[in-house]
Design a protein around this motif. Structure first.
Motif, PDB file in Angstrom:
ATOM      1  N   HIS A  65      34.409  58.877  31.291  1.00  0.00           N
ATOM      2  CA  HIS A  65      34.848  57.484  31.223  1.00  0.00           C
ATOM      3  C   HIS A  65      36.320  57.511  30.853  1.00  0.00           C
ATOM      4  O   HIS A  65      36.702  58.168  29.877  1.00  0.00           O
ATOM      5  CB  HIS A  65      34.070  56.721  30.142  1.00  0.00           C
ATOM      6  N   THR A  78      34.129  56.954  35.526  1.00  0.00           N
ATOM      7  CA  THR A  78      34.250  55.506  35.574  1.00  0.00           C
ATOM      8  C   THR A  78      35.563  55.135  34.906  1.00  0.00           C
ATOM      9  O   THR A  78      35.883  55.661  33.836  1.00  0.00           O
ATOM     10  CB  THR A  78      33.099  54.829  34.801  1.00  0.00           C
ATOM     11  N   HIS A 132      37.689  52.288  33.078  1.00  0.00           N
ATOM     12  CA  HIS A 132      37.532  51.034  32.336  1.00  0.00           C
ATOM     13  C   HIS A 132      38.922  50.460  32.100  1.00  0.00           C
ATOM     14  O   HIS A 132      39.630  50.915  31.197  1.00  0.00           O
ATOM     15  CB  HIS A 132      36.829  51.288  30.992  1.00  0.00           C
ATOM     16  N   HIS A 171      27.715  51.773  27.607  1.00  0.00           N
ATOM     17  CA  HIS A 171      27.569  52.817  28.628  1.00  0.00           C
ATOM     18  C   HIS A 171      26.892  54.077  28.089  1.00  0.00           C
ATOM     19  O   HIS A 171      27.071  55.156  28.643  1.00  0.00           O
ATOM     20  CB  HIS A 171      28.934  53.141  29.243  1.00  0.00           C
TER      21      HIS A 171
END
Length: 194
Positions: free
Chosen positions: A77, A101, A103, A116
């Motif tokens: 992330h 991912t 963010h 998450h």
């Protein structure tokens, strides 16, 4: 190596518009940025789920994602407030076939609203002082995540200053890239009561 080459090519292609790395470091990108970033995952190889805070151009977040690309449970992330850099990070993950991912948002906001799942480790490189890094990482480290931070030649001063406000266990690893730098792996981090 193929994925790392794709990523380096992308950094160089986007660099003129994005300023992803300091222009003076472009000739040394493989040593200064890629090799240095490889040390993050190498410092805590058991970690599968990472949060990279203040990801910028993706060093070390994208490099960690590339190293974990063939691990079914590997995921990085990346938290980045600059929307254009966040767009670059998404492109880098897609083009290298890495699991991650992005963010987009401020670290404090994203961390506060985290939905998450469990995180094994938090990373950051060239972002802030150790004291501030501990504050930013606390939502994750309070749940048991380790913190892996790159620090330069002033690392001992930063460790000493942070120990006034924080308790932690520290494993110090010599940098493979710069003899005066360190990879610092922190666990059991908690704020000292004032």
């Amino acid at each position: 190596m193929e994925r790392l080459q794709i990523y380096v090519d992308l950094v160089l292609k986007w660099q003129p518009a994005q300023n992803l790395i300091a222009p003076s470091t472009i000739p040394d990108i493989w040593t200064r940025h890629v090799a240095d970033s490889l040390q993050t995952q190498w410092s805590y190889p058991k970690a599968r789920t990472w949060v990279d805070i203040g990801s910028g151009g993706g060093f070390p977040g994208v490099v960690t994602a590339i190293l974990l690309a063939d691990e079914p449970d590997g995921h990085v992330h990346m938290i980045e407030s600059n929307q254009r850099k966040a767009a670059f990070l998404r492109t880098a993950l897609r083009e290298t076939g890495s699991s991650g991912t992005v963010h987009p948002g401020r670290i404090e906001s994203v961390a506060k609203e985290w939905r998450h799942g469990q995180v094994d480790a938090v990373s950051a490189r060239a972002l802030a002082s150790l004291d501030l890094l501990f504050q930013l990482a606390e939502p994750f480290t309070a749940q048991g995540a380790k913190a892996v931070f790159h620090k330069g030649q002033d690392f001992q001063r930063e460790v000493n200053e942070a120990s006034d406000s924080w308790a932690f266990d520290l494993v110090e690893k010599e940098s493979l890239v710069d003899p005066v730098s360190r990879m610092l792996v922190f666990s059991n981090i908690s704020a000292r009561s004032k």
